[in-house]
Design a protein around this motif. Sequence first.
Motif, PDB file in Angstrom:
ATOM      1  N   LYS A   1      29.470  77.377  -0.344  1.00 16.15           N
ATOM      2  CA  LYS A   1      28.176  77.032  -0.962  1.00 16.15           C
ATOM      3  C   LYS A   1      26.982  77.818  -0.415  1.00 16.15           C
ATOM      4  CE  LYS A   1      26.722  72.836   1.321  1.00 16.15           C
ATOM      5  NZ  LYS A   1      26.665  71.408   1.247  1.00 16.15           N
TER       6      LYS A   1
ATOM      7  N   PRO B   1      26.259  78.984  -5.739  1.00 14.26           N
ATOM      8  CA  PRO B   1      25.704  77.680  -6.128  1.00 14.26           C
ATOM      9  C   PRO B   1      26.772  76.819  -6.811  1.00 14.26           C
ATOM     10  CG  PRO B   1      24.644  79.495  -7.334  1.00 14.26           C
ATOM     11  CD  PRO B   1      25.700  80.105  -6.489  1.00 14.26           C
TER      12      PRO B   1
ATOM     13  N   ASP C   1      26.604  74.276  -8.577  1.00 10.50           N
ATOM     14  CA  ASP C   1      26.319  73.773  -9.928  1.00 10.50           C
ATOM     15  C   ASP C   1      26.797  74.750 -10.997  1.00 10.50           C
ATOM     16  OD1 ASP C   1      25.187  71.584  -8.846  1.00 10.50           O
ATOM     17  OD2 ASP C   1      23.116  72.264  -9.058  1.00 10.50           O
TER      18      ASP C   1
END
Length: 503
Positions: free
Chosen positions: A370, A374, A376
């Motif tokens: 991470k 990212p 997401d």
Amino acid sequence: MSISCANIKRTQSNGNLDFINSEISQWREEIPSKFTYEDSQNSIILFGGLTILQDKLLMSAVKSMKEQYIALPNPDFDSFRTGKAYGNRGQCNPTYFTVGNLVKYLLEVQKNSGMSAEEIVQKYVYVTASGCGPCRFGMYITEYRKALNDAGFKGFRLMSFEHNRVTNTEGEDTLQFPPSFFIRPVKAAMAGDILTLLTHQMRPYEVEVGAVDRAMQDCYDILSVALENRKSLTLALYRCRQVLKRVKLNRLTPKPKVMIIGEFWAAMTEGEGNYNLHRFLESEGAEVIPQPIMNRLLLSMWEYMYFEDQKSGLSTDSGTGYLDFSTPKRKILMGLFRTAFKVQFALYAKMIGLSGYKLPDIEKLARLGKEYFPLDVDGGEGHMEVSHLLESLKHKLSHMVISVKPFGCMPSSAISDGIQSLVVSRYPEANFLSIETSGEGAANFYSRVQMALFKAKQAAKEEFESLEMVESVSEKAHDFSYAPKSDKTGTAAKLLDALKISR
Ligand code: SF4
């Protein structure tokens, strides 16, 4: 909206492609009629797209459920060319290979059986995974329909299940796959992963060329009989262990370990879709670490949990699928399912003698990646490509990492590779090769792999020669089920180190 290549027509007489200057027309997707339980009893269900071994084991698993299933042959260059001829421009490589493979198969059935296109449409159904995502994966079904339509199979029935939801979403009178339907196929794919991992651990060290492939064929026969007759896979795997024990290995030959990562299909397929990369590396003297298909399933479970957490507190659509996991209770169920899944894998691995291998902890990999990727951002393999490289570097898992990406793949080429250049700049010792498969240009592909492999071979040799060795070594060194505990990377070096063999 796509434009159909309506100027490509196939003549009825010989099935070849003829280019006719007909008018180009707007193509609109038509969803054919539903597929009911009754249909399933009168149809042949086609599927495919995993490794050759896994597709065959899946076929044995679903055969035991009485319906007629056929696994398509492994996609080859003809599949790719057929996909290009009938597909839209600018698709990613797996689309051309997989879509083309289905069209090619149906054209061959038509040619060999004399059935008309209408009869084929009525007789056959294709089932595949699909999904909603930022990459072309979400458009696969549309691509299948477009290509089948242009090849003359208008109205061909396609069924899909989403890779992150156990459901078929076409409507109430559509055949639903209950979760129990997937149990045996998932177990078959798990057993296939284990055989694949063992094949790659053993084949580089076989004393007699072809011995591992023959033993694996025997194991496949044992497993498929167990699957077809709904017998215990655990016992069948134990019987495979006895077969594998008879293969003579010389594991004290230093060989570079090469981890293959990248886009799911391109990294996993064992054929022309990635120029037979696994076999090529072995022929060049390497040991390959493949990515099991189970990793992809675990990633899908992780993604589900991660995005549910992101949504907590927001109103969510409860979904219409057979089993959707949108409530907290179902999230717990998903957690339990993941644990059961890992326990089952560990049991199977133990029975056959695959030691020292654990399915990855995706959460741990996410924490590792991470800082660079990212979380997401999903689509393709998400953070996994970056995390795998970091994991290999931090834990010295391989001498080289190859990331295979299909030509035109957005998540792998555009996102992961952009980030990998930052990883490599921070870890200058990394031997990382990112390589694209376009379906053409094999010579360039092989030559880039050979160049990077040279460095990996040197590293494996140096590591091995820094250790000492005696003439007579423990039998354990050649036992396929013995996994040495050592912080070295290469198999031979690990054995010397763990067994403390000295010259
Ligand atoms: S991940 Fe890449 S290759 Fe795979 S479907 Fe998506 S765009 Fe295509």
